[in-house]
Design a protein around this motif. Sequence first.
Motif, PDB file in Angstrom:
ATOM      1  N   ASP A  29       0.976  -1.098   0.195  1.00 28.10           N
ATOM      2  CA  ASP A  29      -0.060  -0.077   0.058  1.00 28.10           C
ATOM      3  C   ASP A  29       1.031   1.196  -0.001  1.00 28.10           C
ATOM      4  O   ASP A  29       2.052   1.236   0.215  1.00 28.10           O
ATOM      5  CB  ASP A  29      -0.891   0.009   1.187  1.00 28.10           C
ATOM      6  CG  ASP A  29      -0.249   0.424   2.450  1.00 28.10           C
ATOM      7  OD1 ASP A  29       1.042   0.044   2.599  1.00 28.10           O
ATOM      8  OD2 ASP A  29      -0.986   0.734   3.599  1.00 28.10           O
ATOM      9  N   LYS A  82      -3.782  -6.278  -6.189  1.00 26.00           N
ATOM     10  CA  LYS A  82      -4.665  -5.330  -5.406  1.00 26.00           C
ATOM     11  C   LYS A  82      -4.199  -5.398  -3.950  1.00 26.00           C
ATOM     12  O   LYS A  82      -3.775  -6.512  -3.653  1.00 26.00           O
ATOM     13  CB  LYS A  82      -6.254  -5.418  -5.436  1.00 26.00           C
ATOM     14  CG  LYS A  82      -6.816  -7.003  -5.170  1.00 26.00           C
ATOM     15  CD  LYS A  82      -7.948  -7.109  -5.470  1.00 26.00           C
ATOM     16  CE  LYS A  82      -8.657  -8.205  -5.495  1.00 26.00           C
ATOM     17  NZ  LYS A  82      -7.890  -9.321  -6.429  1.00 26.00           N
ATOM     18  N   GLY A  84      -5.315  -4.463   0.058  1.00 30.45           N
ATOM     19  CA  GLY A  84      -6.431  -3.755   0.882  1.00 30.45           C
ATOM     20  C   GLY A  84      -6.144  -4.371   2.453  1.00 30.45           C
ATOM     21  O   GLY A  84      -5.229  -5.470   2.508  1.00 30.45           O
TER      22      GLY A  84
END
Length: 96
Positions: A29, A82, A84
């Motif tokens: 991230d 991705k 998260g």
Amino acid sequence: MITNLSGSTADIAGINVADGKSITASTWDESVDVSREYKGLWLNLDSKLNSNGINLQNVSIQLPLRQIDLDTVNSNIKNNDKWGYLNNCSTFASKI
């Protein structure tokens, strides 16, 4: 980190990796480096040194991969681009 020891070029994460060469794939991230706005898959980021000169690379397991195993790794890399809170670097590593 995945090191190609096949004796020929291998497709790892969509990149042709020469025999004896390595590639890393991990999700990050932007909190790791605020200059990065992208949350997701990064290739060869783990093999870099941080601003303090500390090697970020850690190895926790080593095992040989058959072609069917590498196909699974490549599929997981392709389908998990991705990041998260519930799909983080640990989740990605466990899928690989």
